[in-house]
Design a protein around this motif. Structure first.
Motif, PDB file in Angstrom:
ATOM      1  N   PRO A 138      11.832  13.081 -26.617  1.00  0.00           N
ATOM      2  CA  PRO A 138      12.519  12.676 -27.844  1.00  0.00           C
ATOM      3  C   PRO A 138      11.614  12.718 -29.063  1.00  0.00           C
ATOM      4  O   PRO A 138      10.386  12.657 -28.961  1.00  0.00           O
ATOM      5  CB  PRO A 138      12.951  11.239 -27.532  1.00  0.00           C
ATOM      6  N   LEU A 139      12.260  12.846 -30.232  1.00  0.00           N
ATOM      7  CA  LEU A 139      11.593  12.734 -31.529  1.00  0.00           C
ATOM      8  C   LEU A 139      10.516  13.782 -31.750  1.00  0.00           C
ATOM      9  O   LEU A 139       9.587  13.578 -32.521  1.00  0.00           O
ATOM     10  CB  LEU A 139      11.002  11.326 -31.701  1.00  0.00           C
ATOM     11  N   GLY A 140      10.608  14.922 -31.065  1.00  0.00           N
ATOM     12  CA  GLY A 140       9.631  15.980 -31.255  1.00  0.00           C
ATOM     13  C   GLY A 140       8.268  15.669 -30.686  1.00  0.00           C
ATOM     14  O   GLY A 140       7.316  16.424 -30.894  1.00  0.00           O
ATOM     15  N   ASP A 141       8.149  14.565 -29.968  1.00  0.00           N
ATOM     16  CA  ASP A 141       6.868  14.150 -29.398  1.00  0.00           C
ATOM     17  C   ASP A 141       6.590  14.960 -28.133  1.00  0.00           C
ATOM     18  O   ASP A 141       7.452  15.060 -27.258  1.00  0.00           O
ATOM     19  CB  ASP A 141       6.933  12.663 -29.061  1.00  0.00           C
ATOM     20  N   PRO A 142       5.408  15.549 -27.997  1.00  0.00           N
ATOM     21  CA  PRO A 142       5.113  16.332 -26.796  1.00  0.00           C
ATOM     22  C   PRO A 142       4.867  15.484 -25.557  1.00  0.00           C
ATOM     23  O   PRO A 142       4.720  16.027 -24.461  1.00  0.00           O
ATOM     24  CB  PRO A 142       3.854  17.106 -27.190  1.00  0.00           C
ATOM     25  N   GLU A 143       4.828  14.159 -25.709  1.00  0.00           N
ATOM     26  CA  GLU A 143       4.592  13.310 -24.545  1.00  0.00           C
ATOM     27  C   GLU A 143       5.894  13.080 -23.786  1.00  0.00           C
ATOM     28  O   GLU A 143       6.914  12.688 -24.355  1.00  0.00           O
ATOM     29  CB  GLU A 143       3.993  11.969 -24.968  1.00  0.00           C
ATOM     30  N   TYR A 144       5.862  13.314 -22.509  1.00  0.00           N
ATOM     31  CA  TYR A 144       7.014  13.147 -21.626  1.00  0.00           C
ATOM     32  C   TYR A 144       7.421  11.678 -21.567  1.00  0.00           C
ATOM     33  O   TYR A 144       6.588  10.782 -21.476  1.00  0.00           O
ATOM     34  CB  TYR A 144       6.642  13.644 -20.232  1.00  0.00           C
ATOM     35  N   THR A 145       8.727  11.425 -21.651  1.00  0.00           N
ATOM     36  CA  THR A 145       9.228  10.059 -21.552  1.00  0.00           C
ATOM     37  C   THR A 145      10.313   9.974 -20.493  1.00  0.00           C
ATOM     38  O   THR A 145      11.025  10.946 -20.208  1.00  0.00           O
ATOM     39  CB  THR A 145       9.796   9.555 -22.893  1.00  0.00           C
ATOM     40  N   LEU A 146      10.439   8.784 -19.936  1.00  0.00           N
ATOM     41  CA  LEU A 146      11.426   8.511 -18.900  1.00  0.00           C
ATOM     42  C   LEU A 146      11.970   7.117 -19.156  1.00  0.00           C
ATOM     43  O   LEU A 146      11.212   6.147 -19.206  1.00  0.00           O
ATOM     44  CB  LEU A 146      10.776   8.590 -17.519  1.00  0.00           C
ATOM     45  N   THR A 147      13.286   7.006 -19.364  1.00  0.00           N
ATOM     46  CA  THR A 147      13.900   5.702 -19.598  1.00  0.00           C
ATOM     47  C   THR A 147      14.878   5.394 -18.479  1.00  0.00           C
ATOM     48  O   THR A 147      15.495   6.296 -17.906  1.00  0.00           O
ATOM     49  CB  THR A 147      14.641   5.666 -20.949  1.00  0.00           C
ATOM     50  N   LYS A 148      15.026   4.121 -18.185  1.00  0.00           N
ATOM     51  CA  LYS A 148      15.858   3.691 -17.069  1.00  0.00           C
ATOM     52  C   LYS A 148      17.122   3.009 -17.568  1.00  0.00           C
ATOM     53  O   LYS A 148      17.116   2.315 -18.577  1.00  0.00           O
ATOM     54  CB  LYS A 148      15.084   2.734 -16.168  1.00  0.00           C
ATOM     55  N   GLY A 149      18.214   3.214 -16.838  1.00  0.00           N
ATOM     56  CA  GLY A 149      19.463   2.543 -17.161  1.00  0.00           C
ATOM     57  C   GLY A 149      20.419   2.621 -15.996  1.00  0.00           C
ATOM     58  O   GLY A 149      20.025   2.924 -14.865  1.00  0.00           O
ATOM     59  N   ILE A 150      21.675   2.346 -16.279  1.00  0.00           N
ATOM     60  CA  ILE A 150      22.716   2.456 -15.262  1.00  0.00           C
ATOM     61  C   ILE A 150      23.895   3.234 -15.834  1.00  0.00           C
ATOM     62  O   ILE A 150      24.049   3.357 -17.050  1.00  0.00           O
ATOM     63  CB  ILE A 150      23.210   1.076 -14.772  1.00  0.00           C
ATOM     64  N   VAL A 151      24.714   3.766 -14.960  1.00  0.00           N
ATOM     65  CA  VAL A 151      25.964   4.391 -15.379  1.00  0.00           C
ATOM     66  C   VAL A 151      26.925   3.289 -15.809  1.00  0.00           C
ATOM     67  O   VAL A 151      27.174   2.341 -15.056  1.00  0.00           O
ATOM     68  CB  VAL A 151      26.578   5.219 -14.235  1.00  0.00           C
ATOM     69  N   SER A 152      27.444   3.396 -17.033  1.00  0.00           N
ATOM     70  CA  SER A 152      28.411   2.416 -17.528  1.00  0.00           C
ATOM     71  C   SER A 152      29.837   2.838 -17.201  1.00  0.00           C
ATOM     72  O   SER A 152      30.657   2.024 -16.783  1.00  0.00           O
ATOM     73  CB  SER A 152      28.262   2.248 -19.044  1.00  0.00           C
ATOM     74  N   LYS A 153      30.137   4.129 -17.442  1.00  0.00           N
ATOM     75  CA  LYS A 153      31.449   4.678 -17.124  1.00  0.00           C
ATOM     76  C   LYS A 153      31.249   6.024 -16.441  1.00  0.00           C
ATOM     77  O   LYS A 153      30.481   6.854 -16.916  1.00  0.00           O
ATOM     78  CB  LYS A 153      32.298   4.877 -18.381  1.00  0.00           C
ATOM     79  N   ALA A 154      31.964   6.225 -15.354  1.00  0.00           N
ATOM     80  CA  ALA A 154      31.826   7.484 -14.620  1.00  0.00           C
ATOM     81  C   ALA A 154      32.585   8.614 -15.298  1.00  0.00           C
ATOM     82  O   ALA A 154      32.197   9.778 -15.193  1.00  0.00           O
ATOM     83  CB  ALA A 154      32.318   7.318 -13.187  1.00  0.00           C
ATOM     84  N   GLN A 155      33.681   8.292 -15.999  1.00  0.00           N
ATOM     85  CA  GLN A 155      34.458   9.308 -16.705  1.00  0.00           C
ATOM     86  C   GLN A 155      34.840   8.771 -18.076  1.00  0.00           C
ATOM     87  O   GLN A 155      35.931   8.239 -18.276  1.00  0.00           O
ATOM     88  CB  GLN A 155      35.705   9.711 -15.919  1.00  0.00           C
ATOM     89  N   ALA A 156      33.922   8.929 -19.012  1.00  0.00           N
ATOM     90  CA  ALA A 156      34.157   8.495 -20.383  1.00  0.00           C
ATOM     91  C   ALA A 156      34.790   9.635 -21.179  1.00  0.00           C
ATOM     92  O   ALA A 156      34.957  10.752 -20.681  1.00  0.00           O
ATOM     93  CB  ALA A 156      32.840   8.057 -21.022  1.00  0.00           C
ATOM     94  N   ASN A 157      35.118   9.342 -22.430  1.00  0.00           N
ATOM     95  CA  ASN A 157      35.714  10.342 -23.318  1.00  0.00           C
ATOM     96  C   ASN A 157      34.827  11.574 -23.396  1.00  0.00           C
ATOM     97  O   ASN A 157      33.612  11.476 -23.488  1.00  0.00           O
ATOM     98  CB  ASN A 157      35.889   9.722 -24.713  1.00  0.00           C
ATOM     99  N   GLY A 158      35.445  12.753 -23.387  1.00  0.00           N
ATOM    100  CA  GLY A 158      34.661  13.982 -23.427  1.00  0.00           C
ATOM    101  C   GLY A 158      34.315  14.455 -24.817  1.00  0.00           C
ATOM    102  O   GLY A 158      33.328  15.154 -25.004  1.00  0.00           O
ATOM    103  N   ASP A 159      35.106  14.110 -25.838  1.00  0.00           N
ATOM    104  CA  ASP A 159      34.879  14.615 -27.189  1.00  0.00           C
ATOM    105  C   ASP A 159      34.269  13.531 -28.069  1.00  0.00           C
ATOM    106  O   ASP A 159      34.835  13.125 -29.077  1.00  0.00           O
ATOM    107  CB  ASP A 159      36.189  15.113 -27.803  1.00  0.00           C
ATOM    108  N   VAL A 160      33.096  13.060 -27.708  1.00  0.00           N
ATOM    109  CA  VAL A 160      32.504  11.956 -28.453  1.00  0.00           C
ATOM    110  C   VAL A 160      31.847  12.408 -29.748  1.00  0.00           C
ATOM    111  O   VAL A 160      31.607  11.598 -30.636  1.00  0.00           O
ATOM    112  CB  VAL A 160      31.480  11.185 -27.587  1.00  0.00           C
TER     113      VAL A 160
END
Length: 555
Positions: free
Chosen positions: A188-210
């Motif tokens: 992200p943000l053009g930074d060459p350093e690799y990042t990894l963020t953790k989370g959970i799935v909130s919705k399995a089938q959310a709106n497609g045209d966001v």
């Protein structure tokens, strides 16, 4: 009689910034949803304190050598050497500032040991050059070629030039479920350093045209933080498999939803397989939907055109606005939905296109994937513009006449016909009872009864009839030779319609004109009749706007 190119109405001379900033009249509000696209390369700032925790490999810096790895990744913690940063540079036409050279970055991931990688279409489309860095290793720069892209699915498949086999990610077979642990990997943000963020799935089938800039059936909503530059990066499971492709997120600001969206593997994997054979669901346009209720204008703004694409072959240029495809108006809801529906239905077959060329204010018609190039459509305002008053003084009866109009789209009661008319012509009739055979009818004036009585109030009627055959024979039924002194006639044809017109002047001693137009669609399923009384040049522009904007729906 020389037919000059049809030019857009005077209202279209307003600054285009008004169009791209307006989202009224039913267009969706996506102000809190942003594509996670490239960041300017000079920006290397990390996430702020108000953003979700970001986990980076503490032993590596942006210029370190990526871990040596080969084969399919089997754990989220080993995904780094299969994730890439993509630097894209190109020239695009921005609707507010003109031509701009963009330098940005996005993310992607390898899906084969020989350098096939997936990213978002909006990361690479319009780019003149692509540079790829694998696993955060900035010491080795790789070139890349776009093998195929989909505007509607917002996916692209690129071939990265690699010297030896490397690590890659596999698509996940498990269905997404709310609560499933996921990890967003990228740069992200053009930074060459690799990042990894953790989370959970909130919705399995959310709106497609966001975002409004694609047409995806559904997405996976999650809360693993992504930011500009994460576009195209993988959303992976504990086993290091790709559950989805990140592409959009909520604005990271106080009070805003910190939810993010990714294209599900069940949709992405088959599309990527198709992209191995070339572009799909794509005309080669780098664009964005625009919508302006006040100007009654909607369409797809063309920022760039891919060389050799169907759009390029048809003659589309940066700065054009695609108004309709196959007679279906574009972006009336502020999204790509109608655009992509037509592309998916038409495939590689020829489709008609109507374009507003902003630089010259011309409306053009032609074919994409067909043999007929873009050509200006008929303009009667150009033909007769010098024969009526300019409209800066009151007309007959002391009625003030505007020098230009704002417009509104009117639809008839059957839902078969729509047309743009001046907002000042607010006495509107849309009942099919007014048409000879009871088909679609639209009449508009500031006073319809006075318009019908003649010569004091501008207005128009436009209605459909069953196909009448030769248009010249039909035109003879619409004569004003007993009250008008002069006439001009002509004929026209384009990729969608052919017809004839007649201009009557000096009617009952007035300076106004009566214009009759009879046309048939090239499939010969209907004939349309339009009669207009114009008192000023503004009314002529209104006639041209109506002629350019009318749409017949196959109800």
């Amino acid at each position: 009689m020389t037919i000059r190119p049809r030019t857009a109405s005077l209202a279209l001379a307003l600054p285009l910034a008004l169009i791209v900033s307006a989202c009224g009249g039913g267009a969706p509000d996506t102000s809190q949803i942003v594509l996670q696209q490239g960041q300017e390369l000079s920006s290397t700032a990390g996430p702020g304190d108000d953003q979700a925790d970001v986990t980076a490999d503490p032993t590596d810096s942006g210029d370190s050598t990526a871990e040596a790895a080969e084969g399919v990744v089997t754990s989220f913690s080993d995904a780094k050497p299969a994730v890439v940063q993509i630097m894209a540079q190109g020239t695009l036409r921005d609707p507010e500032v003109g031509l701009t050279t963009t330098v940005g970055s996005g993310s992607g991931f390898l899906i084969s040991p020989d350098g096939l990688a997936v990213t978002n279409n909006h990361v690479v489309t319009g780019a003149s050059t692509l540079e790829v860095f694998i696993g955060g290793d900035t010491s080795e720069k790789h070139t890349a070629t776009v093998l195929g892209a989909s505007e509607c699915s917002d996916l692209a498949l690129i071939q990265v030039d690699v010297d030896e086999p490397g690590a890659y990610l596999a698509w996940a077979d498990e269905p997404p479920e709310p609560g499933l642990d996921v990890y967003a990997a990228g740069f992200p943000l053009g930074d060459p350093e690799y990042t990894l963020t953790k989370g959970i799935v909130s919705k399995a089938q959310a709106n497609g045209d966001v975002t409004g800039s694609s047409s995806i059936d559904h997405t996976i909503e999650h809360d693993a933080t992504i930011q500009p530059g994460n576009s195209g990066g993988p959303l992976i499971t504990l086993d290091g498999e790709v559950l989805a492709v990140n592409y959009a997120g909520g604005a990271l600001q106080e009070g805003a939803s910190k939810q993010f969206w990714a294209i599900a593997a069940s949709l992405a994997e088959p599309m990527v397989a198709e992209l191995a054979e070339g572009d799909a669901e794509s005309l080669g346009i780098n664009g964005r939907p625009i919508f302006d209720d006040k100007l009654a204008l909607s369409g797809i703004w063309v920022s760039g055109v891919k060389p050799g694409s169907p759009a390029s072959a048809a003659g589309l240029l940066p700065g054009d606005i695609v108004l309709s495809l196959n007679a279906i108006p574009m972006a009336t809801d502020g999204t790509y939905r109608d655009y992509c529906d037509v592309l998916r239905t038409s495939g590689d077959n020829a489709m008609t296109v109507e374009v507003l060329r902003w630089d010259t204010a011309e409306v053009l018609r032609g074919e994409i994937n067909g043999s007929q190039g873009l050509e200006p459509i008929l303009s009667l305002a150009e033909e007769a513009g010098g024969d009526v008053p300019q409209g800066d003084a009151p007309g007959d009866g002391g009625m003030p006449v505007p020098t230009y109009y704002d417009y509104v789209t009117v639809t008839d009661d059957t839902g078969s016909l729509s047309i743009d008319v001046p907002t000042e012509w607010n006495d509107v009739q849309t009942d099919p009872m007014y048409a000879p055979e009871g088909l679609a009818f639209i009449g508009a004036s500031d006073d319809m009864q006075a318009f019908r009585d003649g010569w004091t109030h501008p207005g128009l009627v436009f209605y459909l009839r069953p196909y009448q055959g030769d248009e010249w024979d039909t035109l003879h039924y619409y004569t004003y030779e007993d009250v008008c002194a002069a006439q001009e006639t002509g004929e026209f044809s384009d990729v969608m319609y052919s017809g004839v017109y007649q201009i009557w002047s000096q009617c009952e001693g007035t300076d106004g004109l009566v214009i009759n137009l009879v046309l048939s669609n090239n499939d010969q399923t209907y004939t349309a009749v339009m009669t207009t009384y114009v008192a000023t040049e503004a009314d002529l522009e209104a006639f041209d706007r109506a002629f350019a904007s009318f749409t017949v729906y196959n109800n």
